[in-house]
Design an enzyme around this catalytic site. Structure first.
Site, PDB file in Angstrom:
ATOM      1  CB  THR A  97      27.463  53.766  -8.069  1.00 37.82           C
ATOM      2  OG1 THR A  97      26.420  53.397  -7.167  1.00 37.82           O
ATOM      3  CG2 THR A  97      26.912  53.769  -9.482  1.00 37.82           C
ATOM      4  CG  HIS A 125      30.057  47.198 -42.247  1.00 38.90           C
ATOM      5  ND1 HIS A 125      28.783  47.044 -42.739  1.00 38.90           N
ATOM      6  CD2 HIS A 125      29.896  47.623 -40.967  1.00 38.90           C
ATOM      7  CE1 HIS A 125      27.902  47.361 -41.812  1.00 38.90           C
ATOM      8  NE2 HIS A 125      28.566  47.706 -40.716  1.00 38.90           N
ATOM      9  CD  GLU A 126      32.970  47.722 -38.265  1.00 37.36           C
ATOM     10  OE1 GLU A 126      32.891  48.832 -37.683  1.00 37.36           O
ATOM     11  OE2 GLU A 126      32.064  46.862 -38.211  1.00 37.36           O
TER      12      GLU A 126
END
Length: 644
Positions: free
Chosen positions: A200, A418-419
C-alpha cells in the site's frame, strides 16, 4: 575505516605474520646444516690438521672441515688462534662487524612475528569487548543514511492515501519549523507507526518524508536487529539512537518492525532471549530517562496485532497512521503517477482501469502498468494502448493466457454457453454489478471468466445484492442444463458451487440475513474470509441448529438457481447469440455483449483480435473442469468486490 578495510588489514597482517614465521623457522639454505662445535674440539681439529677454512667475524667462527662438514663455534679472547691457523695451513677469512644494519632494526626483525601476534590479539579483544560482546562489528548499527540526490521521492510521487499524507505532512512541518508548534506547547511526535496491508506504500511514504523534510534519514529493517548472540540486538539499538542524536533533528525508519517488536512473553526464552532484550532496549531509548529530542522514529508493519502493547502506547508511537488499499479515486491517482514515464495512446482511460481493479494495492497497480508496457514493447508498439492495459489487468488478476491449451469444438461450445449464462444473469439481475467482460480464453485455473464490476468501490453488501450474486453464480450451471440436459452437465461449475456455498453460509451464519435463524452469529471458529467477512464452519452449534443452517444455505442457493433458470429460459435466444459471439471472438466487453444481443456486428482492429487456433500447441485438454479445485479469482465471475 569501513568494515571491509578493517577486515582486509587484518587478513594482510595474518599473511605477513605467517610468512615471517615460516622464514624464522626455516632451516639454513646451505646444503648441510652447520655443526655446533665446542671451542676445545675446534682447537683439537686445528691441531690435528682437520680444518680446511674458517671465517672469523668478531667472536663468531664458521668454517669447513677437510671432510666437507660445516661447523660454527664461539671465539673467546685467544690471541694465539690466528698464528696457529696459519701455521697449520688453514685458509683464514676475516670479516668486520655488520655496520650497515642497525642493531635496533635487527632486534626488531627478530621480534616482529611476536609483535604481530600481540597486535592481532589486542585487535580481536578490542572488537569483542566493545559494543556489548560483538565480534567484528556485530554490535554496530546497520542503519544506512538515505541520500537521494537523484531519484528523490516527494509527496507528489505518493497518491491515493491523502489522509496518511496529511498526518505525515505535520511531522515534516514540525521538522522544518518547530517554533510554529512549540509556541502553543506542542511537542514533536516521538514515533509514527504506519499500518496497512502489503504493497500500500508504507515504505514509499517514508522515502517521501525523507525527501520532503531535508533532514538526515536513517533506514533499517527490523530483521537487522535479530542475531543469535544475546545482547547484539540491544547494542545495535543503542548505536542506532546514538547516531540519531548526533544528527538530530533526524528521522529513523524501521521497516517490518514486527520482526523485533512482537509481544513479550510469547517465546520460550522468557525475558532473557535476544529478541526481548532488543525490544526492551528500544522501549527505553524511545521513552526512558534520557531524552531523545529531535529523533523521530517511523516504523512500518502489516501485522499490528502482534506488536507489544508497551511499544504502541503514547510517548513511544504517538501516532498510528493507517495506510489502506486505495479506493477508486485513489487508484486513478496512483495509475496517473505510474503512467508519467509511459508513452500512452489516446484511448487510455485511467478512470476505467481504476474501476476495473477493485482491491488493488499501489504495488499491484505499479505492476499492472509495468506489465502493460512490457506487452506493448513485445508487440513492437511505440505507445501503450488501452488493450495492453486490459490484457495486463487480466494477467495480474488471473494469470497468463493459456493459448497452448487445445480445446475441442464441443468443449469450447460448452464453455461459451457456461460463461454466456453468467453474463445474461448479470445483465438481467437488477441488483447485479454492470457486466464488464466475458472471455472463453483459458487463464490461470479457469477455462473462462465473466467479469462484473461495480461503478464505485462497494463498502458493504446488501441482502438483495448477495441474492443477486447467487443468481449470477448459478447462471453457468443452469446454462449447461438447458443446452445439454441434466444428465450431460460437467464439473465446470465446481468452483461456482463452492463460491455460492460460501456466500449463502456467510449470509446465514455471519450477516443475520436468514428469516428463520434470525440475527445470530453462529459459531466463532473462523475458517476463511470471503467478501471481507469471516465464514465459520459452525463447530459450536447443536446438531439441530447445524441442520437448520444447512437447510437455509440450500434454500438460498436453490432460490438463486431458480431465478437464474427463469432468466435464461426467457432469454434462451439471446443465450445462443451470446455463445456464438464468444465462439467467434473469444472475448467480449460489456458493450460488445450488448451489440451481439442486438444482432449487430462486432468490429475490431487487427491488434484486438485473439490469437488464431493454428498457433496453439498440442497440449491435452482438461475438458470442462477447472484444473484446480480452488476457485479462480472471482470464481468464474470476475473479482469479488472487496470492502475498502
Amino acid at each position: 575505516m569501513s568494515n571491509f578495510g578493517r577486515n582486509l588489514a587484518l587478513w594482510v597482517i595474518i599473511a605477513v605474520m605467517l610468512v615471517l614465521l615460516f622464514n624464522v623457522f626455516q632451516p639454513g639454505s646451505g646444503q648441510h646444516a652447520s655443526q655446533q662445535l665446542a671451542y676445545s674440539d675446534f682447537i683439537g681439529d686445528v691441531n690435528g690438521g682437520r680444518v680446511r677454512q674458517v671465517t672469523i667475524q668478531q667472536h663468531n667462527v664458521t668454517g669447513t672441515l677437510t671432510d666437507g662438514t660445516s661447523f660454527e663455534t664461539y671465539l673467546p679472547e685467544d690471541p694465539t688462534l690466528v698464528p696457529r691457523l696459519t701455521e697449520k695451513g688453514v685458509e683464514v677469512i676475516a670479516k668486520p662487524e655488520d655496520s650497515d644494519v642497525n642493531p635496533l632494526l635487527r632486534y626488531l626483525l627478530q621480534w616482529l612475528p611476536m609483535l604481530l601476534l600481540i597486535g592481532a590479539w589486542f585487535f580481536v579483544m578490542r572488537q569483542m569487548q566493545s559494543g556489548g560482546g560483538r565480534a567484528m562489528g556485530f554490535g554496530k548499527s546497520r542503519a544506512r543514511m538515505l541520500t537521494e540526490k537523484q531519484g528523490r521521492i516527494t509527496f507528489d510521487d505518493v497518491a491515493g492515501i491523502d489522509e496518511a499524507k496529511q498526518e505525515l505532512q505535520e511531522v515534516v512541518d514540525f521538522l522544518k519549523d518547530p517554533q510554529k508548534f512549540q509556541r502553543l506547547g506542542g511537542k514533536i511526535p516521538k514515533g509514527v507507526l504506519l499500518v496497512g496491508p502489503p504493497g500500500t506504500g508504507k515504505t514509499l511514504l517514508a522515502r517521501a518524508i525523507a525527501g520532503e523534510a531535508n533532514v538526515p534519514f536513517f533506514t533499517i529493517s527490523g530483521s537487522d536487529f535479530v542475531e543469535m548472540f544475546v545482547g547484539v540486538g540491544a547494542s545495535r539499538v543503542r548505536d542506532m539512537f546514538e547516531q540519531g542524536k548526533k544528527s538530530a533533528p533526524c528521522i529513523i525508519f524501521i521497516d517490518e518492525i514486527d520482526a523485533v517488536g512482537r509481544h513479550r512473553g510469547a517465546g520460550l526464552g522468557g525475558g532473557n532471549d535476544e529478541r526481548e532484550q532488543t525490544l526492551n532496549q528500544m522501549l527505553v531509548e524511545m521513552d526512558g530517562f534520557e531524552s531523545n529530542e529531535g529523533v523521530i522514529l517511523i516504523a512500518a508493519t502489516n501485522r499490528p496485532d502482534v506488536l507489544d502493547p508497551a511499544l504502541l502506547r503514547p510517548g513511544r508511537f504517538d501516532r498510528q497512521v493507517v495506510v489502506p488499499n486505495p479506493d477508486v479515486n485513489g487508484r486513478e491517482k496512483i495509475l496517473r503517477v505510474h503512467m508519467r514515464k509511459v508513452p500512452l495512446a489516446s484511448d487510455v482511460e485511467p478512470k476505467v482501469i481504476a474501476r476495473g481493479t477493485p482491491g488493488f494495492s499501489g504495488a499491484d497497480l505499479a505492476n499492472l502498468v509495468n506489465e502493460a508496457a512490457l506487452l506493448a514493447a513485445r508487440l513492437g508498439k511505440r505507445t501503450v494502448a488501452m488493450s495492453e492495459f486490459e490484457n495486463a489487468k487480466d494477467k495480474v488478476m488471473m494469470g497468463a493466457e493459456r493459448r497452448s491449451l487445445v480445446m475441442s469444438e464441443e468443449e469450447k461450445r460448452l464453455t461459451a454457453y457456461h460463461e454466456g449464462g453468467h453474463a445474461l444473469c448479470a445483465l438481467y439481475e437488477p441488483e447485479s454489478d454492470p457486466l464488464h467482460k466475458v472471455t472463453i480464453i483459458p487463464r490461470g485455473r479457469a477455462l473462462g471468466v465473466t467479469f462484473s464490476l461495480p461503478e464505485n468501490d462497494r463498502l458493504s453488501e446488501s441482502r438483495a445484492y448477495l441474492k443477486g450474486l447467487l443468481v449470477k453464480i448459478m447462471g453457468g450451471r443452469v446454462a449447461e442444463e438447458l443446452i445439454l440436459g441434466p444428465e450431460k452437465v460437467t464439473g465446470g461449475a465446481s468452483s461456482d458451487i463452492k463460491q455460492a456455498t460460501r456466500v449463502a453460509r456467510m449470509m446465514v451464519t455471519e450477516l443475520g440475513m436468514s428469516d428463520k435463524l434470525g440475527m445470530i452469529s453462529y459459531g466463532d471458529n473462523s475458517q476463511e474470509v470471503f467478501l471481507g467477512h469471516s465464514v465459520t464452519q459452525n463447530k459450536n452449534v447443536s446438531e439441530q441448529t447445524a441442520r437448520e443452517i444447512e437447510a437455509e444455505v440450500k434454500a438460498m442457493i436453490d432460490a438463486g438457481y431458480n431465478r437464474a433458470k427463469e432468466i435464461l429460459v426467457s432469454h434462451i435466444d439471446e443465450l445462443h447469440l451470446l455463445a456464438n459471439g464468444l465462439l467467434e471472438h473469444e472475448t467480449l466487453s460489456g458493450a460488445e455483449v450488448r451489440q451481439v444481443l442486438r444482432g449487430e456486428k462486432v468490429v475490431r482492429t487487427v491488434m484486438d483480435e485473439p490469437m488464431p487456433d493454428s498457433r496453439r500447441a498440442s497440449v491435452p485438454s482438461t475438458g470442462g473442469f477447472r484444473p484446480d479445485p480452488a476457485p479462480p479469482p472471482g470464481g468464474g465471475l470476475g473479482p469479488a468486490p472487496q470492502p475498502g
